[in-house]
Design an enzyme around this catalytic site. Structure first.
Site, PDB file in Angstrom:
ATOM      1  N   LYS A 164       0.867  -1.176   0.000  1.00 25.38           N
ATOM      2  CA  LYS A 164       0.000   0.000   0.000  1.00 25.38           C
ATOM      3  C   LYS A 164       0.908   1.232   0.000  1.00 25.38           C
ATOM      4  O   LYS A 164       1.954   1.241   0.673  1.00 25.38           O
ATOM      5  CB  LYS A 164      -0.866  -0.035   1.255  1.00 25.38           C
ATOM      6  N   SER A 204      -9.500   1.559   3.160  1.00 25.20           N
ATOM      7  CA  SER A 204      -8.668   2.353   2.269  1.00 25.20           C
ATOM      8  C   SER A 204      -7.631   1.528   1.507  1.00 25.20           C
ATOM      9  O   SER A 204      -7.052   2.039   0.552  1.00 25.20           O
ATOM     10  CB  SER A 204      -7.951   3.426   3.081  1.00 25.20           C
ATOM     11  N   SER A 218      -9.524  -0.725   7.294  1.00 22.00           N
ATOM     12  CA  SER A 218      -8.962  -0.507   5.958  1.00 22.00           C
ATOM     13  C   SER A 218      -8.307  -1.717   5.306  1.00 22.00           C
ATOM     14  O   SER A 218      -7.975  -1.673   4.126  1.00 22.00           O
ATOM     15  CB  SER A 218      -7.965   0.652   5.997  1.00 22.00           C
TER      16      SER A 218
END
Lengths: 502, 481
Positions: free
Chosen positions: A78, A153, A177
């Site tokens: 990420k 996210s 997330s």
């Protein structure tokens, strides 16, 4: 034989170690899959193909090393996890050109385990959001339905893993997330116990909530990634020193636990007390198809010998409010360092110091980030601290007590990850509160600091989109989650390949 | 006590003293804690506030803070907490300072000192740990530059109660704190380099009244002169306002040492909201009782107590005792030298009248002279035993410091060894008396002051090497016998 990119991480490892394929071949397969799907998914913000291939070549030259658990394995990060020498943007205009000169501890551990980092994944700006629509560089799409969100996210990571662009990825989970996008994209995601994985080099959002964790296509794959990144780090003062822990620390062999669960599911589940928090199962707005799939999964557990126990989390109703107050307060301070002075987006000429800061930050941050900074400043303002922050901190304590009570009777708890399957783009655009409520079932665990595993339990009868079940556990008892998760995974039918990419 | 300088008004002052700690590294990272250097050469992701960097507390800083707190009689909070104090400034890399709010590491102490000839007790409200900011460099019309070498330097902030009555007491308190903290090894106390600086909270009230007046805070004073100047000016400014029937505003003021004036920086209404909240990156600082006891047990004797002991038990005068105690490490050196067996007064005389002046002449710190306490003790003993005279020891000091030869060897080579040999001296005394019969007769007739004349004669004959006590004795024998 299946395409190489379709292998699980565990299968790919066997193939590498037995020299059925090389690191180069595996990396090329992922790159090809990436090129074939990325136009539709936009799961990645930067591609590190050249570096990845160079590293694969080097690894192949020296040959497989069994003692390195991720040798030759193409993975992704990420884009809020620092990777030395590569852009780390947090999907923010503020950090568009930021290249860290240090590795996040978790990234360093992947590298030293022999992993190949293939790309940095899209996310909601600074990990604030549940759809990946809040990215300054464009939204990601759900591989099961390109018109729907992948969740967030860590949406880019979940979409990439489900699509076969990589064998696994690291995401971060502040309020859900990792678990939410894993559920919406039909992969497995583990949010570790707070303090389990070093946060050093993870660009902070809510420091007392943030945890880095793995996303992969199977529970065992998650366990393999987790085993590499877990463990104390002197660079992170909040990382847990388990050697200082009181006696009775649960099992810490994660890969073994997951393998045992998959090998003998009934044995692993027999007599296991699984708590069902009524506040989750009876939540208004829980979609019938999600409820149905999750209840079927419970029946599978029960048939295998697990004992289902109704439990209460009486303070759950305050969880979303407490979470947004505390995480925004922390976020506001954490994001204060982005002032344009030392790095990041910088306003050109400014009349004075204040307008320099205002102009740099207004241009650097997107609307959701600005909203949270303002919320955070508000709840900490003189005269409001007691009414908001202090109250939220008290609720947090009470919620942890709720969990401790429930988990003293049960080894783990089970609940849906989200109230619904993936939703269309723009669905929460003009209603931030509706967006915040998408975290209803996930923020609780971050408040309590406990571990949670999201895994797919079939496609919704109506939407034909993945539904995720969440297993929640005692502190540092990820092994129990992985064992039960792998057992359940074995007993429910697999999802198959994402429909929209077929 | 009524401060006469303010005429009918009593000045009330409390200090907030910021002190840089003498640690090897910064408060939350491993960068060296050293003053100055090429800008931005002592920075890392942590102290430069890079994304993803995290703080790790320096345990040496915690120990030094405890040392300071315990020496000031504070109680130690077994669990204290770091908070974030938020404000934007280019030299503040994280956009917040990491400082202790509630609870601080130490609270509620008291220090006693002498000021203006009386005993003064000053209560300490709290002592807490925090990190320093970097520095902005404004170069003319060009861009302002930021140097982060100082960012992350460990500080303790000591907050006194408003127990000081007037600028002189404020300065004496600061001097006292500086001496104490340097003595404890907590700080280098170098005010020119900003190692110690303070904010002065000052208000006036009618003498004899209880309620405090409205105070002004004068920020960032980094010398005794500026504390004195700022307090005096502020005292006058407030007095003029009050006597004209006006009201003092609660505000923060800045002092300009060049003009000697203070000016308003911001009013109470403009005071920033720092939005303190517990720093989620740092667990509470939890202290074992055993650590606290270990540090308490390791505290050196307080400088006041030591000075008093030097005066009372060792017979030094106030000036000697104060000089030895004031200079860091010098009292330890003195006590180490005493182990050689020489008298305390003699050792003090040789340190203060031999070593220090010679060092001053050479522009050295005494610690750089390389003159061991053992040699100091030996030199003093040689004087005590009459092998060399005090005068000779002082005269030979430069050579003593330059070479490895002991004082009696040097003296012998130069023929300055004190003659304590009774036969040799007896001869000289007898000759002196016989060679000066007129003076001898006058002496015997009652002009005893002439003894000095005879001593001079003997000294001349022995080139100053005669042991004066022995010479006196022998002369008396010949003159009176």
């Amino acid at each position: 034989m299946a395409e190489l990119y379709e292998l699980t991480l565990s299968q790919a490892r066997s193939a590498l170690l037995s020299r059925e394929c090389g690191a180069m071949e595996l990396t090329r397969a992922c790159c090809a899959r990436l090129r074939a799907t990325e136009d539709r998914l936009h799961a990645c913000l930067s591609l590190l193909e050249e570096e990845a291939l160079a590293q694969a070549k080097k690894l192949d030259e020296s040959g497989p090393e069994a003692h390195r658990p991720l040798w030759g394995m193409p993975l992704m990060l990420k884009d809020n996890i620092c990777l030395r020498g590569s852009p780390t943007t947090c999907a923010s205009a503020m950090l568009r050109d930021f290249v860290p000169f240090y590795d996040a501890e978790a990234a360093a551990r992947l590298k030293s385990a022999g992993a190949i980092i293939l790309a940095k994944n899209n996310l909601d700006e600074f990990a604030m959001g549940s759809t990946t629509e809040n990215s300054a560089f464009g939204r990601s799409a759900n591989p099961w339905d390109l018109g729907k969100v992948p969740g967030g996210s860590s949406g880019g990571s979940a979409a990439a893993v489900s699509a076969g662009q990589a064998f696994g990825a690291l995401g971060s989970d502040t309020g859900g997330s990792i678990r939410l996008p894993a559920a919406l994209c039909g992969c497995v995601g583990l949010k570790p116990t707070y303090g389990r994985v070093s946060r050093f080099g993870l660009v902070a959002f809510g420091s007392s909530f943030d945890q880095i964790g793995p996303l992969a296509r199977t529970v065992e794959d998650c366990a393999r990634l987790f085993e590499v990144i877990a463990g104390p780090d002197p660079k992170d003062s909040t990382s847990a020193r388990l050697d200082l822990y009181p006696e009775g620390l649960p099992e810490q062999n994660f890969v073994e636990a997951a393998q045992a669960g998959g090998r003998s599911p009934e044995e692993s589940l027999k007599g296991l007390a699984v708590g069902l928090p009524k506040e989750f199962w009876e939540q208004e707005g829980l979609s019938p198809e999600v409820a149905q799939n999750c209840r079927e999964a419970l029946q599978v557990l029960e048939r295998a010998g697990a004992e289902l126990v109704p439990v209460d989390l009486p303070h759950q109703k305050y969880a979303v409010a407490a979470y947004y107050i505390m995480s925004s307060a922390e976020a506001g301070a954490n994001l204060a360092r982005f002032d344009g002075v030392r790095y990041g987006l910088r306003a050109k000429a400014a009349a004075d110091l204040d307008s320099f800061f205002v102009s740099s930050r207004s241009r650097g941050f997107g609307p959701e980030v600005r909203r949270r900074i303002m919320l955070g400043a508000f709840v900490l303002s003189a005269g409001y601290y007691d009414a908001y922050y202090r109250k939220a901190a008290q609720i947090r304590r009470l919620l942890r007590d709720d969990f401790d009570r429930a988990l003293s009777r049960c080894r783990l708890l089970a609940a849906p990850v989200a109230t619904r399957t993936a939703w269309p783009f723009g669905f929460t655009e003009n209603d931030p509160l509706a967006a915040y409520k998408m975290d209803l079932f996930t923020v609780t665990l971050n408040l309590a600091g406990l571990p949670g595993l999201a895994l797919p339990v079939g496609l919704g009868a109506h939407s034909r989109l993945p539904v995720g079940l969440q297993l929640m556990g005692r502190p540092f008892d990820e092994a129990a989650l992985l064992r039960a998760g792998a057992a359940l995974e074995r007993l429910v039918p697999p999802l198959g390949a994402p429909a929209a990419l077929a | 006590m009524v401060n006469t300088g303010a005429g009918g008004w009593e000045t009330v002052i409390g200090l907030e003293v910021h002190t840089q700690l003498n640690t090897r590294t910064k408060l939350f990272c491993r960068c060296p804690n050293v003053f100055g250097g090429e800008p931005n050469t002592r920075v890392c992701p942590v102290c430069a506030g890079m994304p993803g960097a995290l703080p790790v507390i320096n345990s040496q800083a915690v120990r030094l803070a405890l040392r300071a707190g315990l020496a000031m009689g504070c109680s130690v909070n077994r669990s204290s907490l770091f908070s974030r104090k938020s404000y934007f400034y280019p030299d503040l890399p994280n956009g917040y300072q990491t400082s202790q709010w509630e609870p601080p590491i130490c609270s509620g102490g008291r220090v006693a000192l002498r000021s203006g000839g009386h005993e003064l007790g000053v209560r300490i409200n709290r002592l807490h740990l925090e990190n320093d900011a970097g520095k902005c460099l404004h170069a003319g019309d060009g861009p302002s530059l930021v140097d982060l070498n100082r960012a992350g330097t460990p500080l303790i902030e000591i907050v006194s109660e408003p127990d000081l009555r007037g600028p002189e007491e404020a300065v004496d308190f600061m001097r006292h704190l500086r001496r104490l903290l340097v003595y404890l090894g907590v700080t280098d106390g170098n005010m020119e380099e900003g190692s110690m600086r303070c904010d002065v909270n000052i208000s006036l009230r009618r003498a004899g009244t209880e309620v405090y007046g409205t105070r002004a805070e004068i920020k960032n004073l980094n010398s005794f002169n500026s504390i004195m100047g700022a307090s005096r000016h502020e005292q006058e400014r407030q007095r003029e306002i009050l006597e004209a029937g006006g009201e003092v505003l609660q505000e923060t003021r800045h002092y300009d040492p060049d003009t000697g004036l203070t000016r308003s920086m911001r009013s109470k209404e403009e005071a920033p909201d720092y939005r303190y909240f517990p720093c989620p990156d740092l667990p509470p600082v939890v202290l074992d009782a055993s650590l606290i006891e270990e540090i308490r047990a390791g505290l050196p004797e307080a400088p006041e107590a030591r000075q008093k002991r030097f005066e009372d038990a060792l017979g030094l005068n106030v000036e000697e005792a104060a000089m030895l105690v004031d200079s860091p490490g010098l009292a330890d050196y003195f006590e180490a030298a005493l182990r050689g067996g020489a008298g305390a007064k003699r050792v003090a005389t040789l340190i203060l009248g031999g070593l220090l002046p010679e060092c001053a002449r050479r522009g050295l710190d005494w610690t750089e002279a390389g003159f061991s306490p053992e040699r100091m003790g030996h030199t003093a003993l040689m004087v005590d035993e009459g092998r060399v005279s005090l005068r000779t020891a002082r005269e030979l000091w430069a050579e003593l410091m330059d070479g490895g030869l002991e004082v009696e060897v040097l003296a012998e080579r130069k023929g300055l060894l004190q003659v304590s040999d009774a036969t040799a001296l007896e001869e000289a005394a007898r000759e002196a008396v016989e060679a000066n019969p007129a003076e001898a007769a006058a002496y015997r007739a009652g002009k005893t002051k002439l003894l000095a004349f005879f001593v001079g004669q003997v000294m001349k004959a022995t080139r100053g090497a005669g042991n004066p006590a022995l010479v006196n004795e022998l002369l008396k024998k010949y003159l009176e016998g």
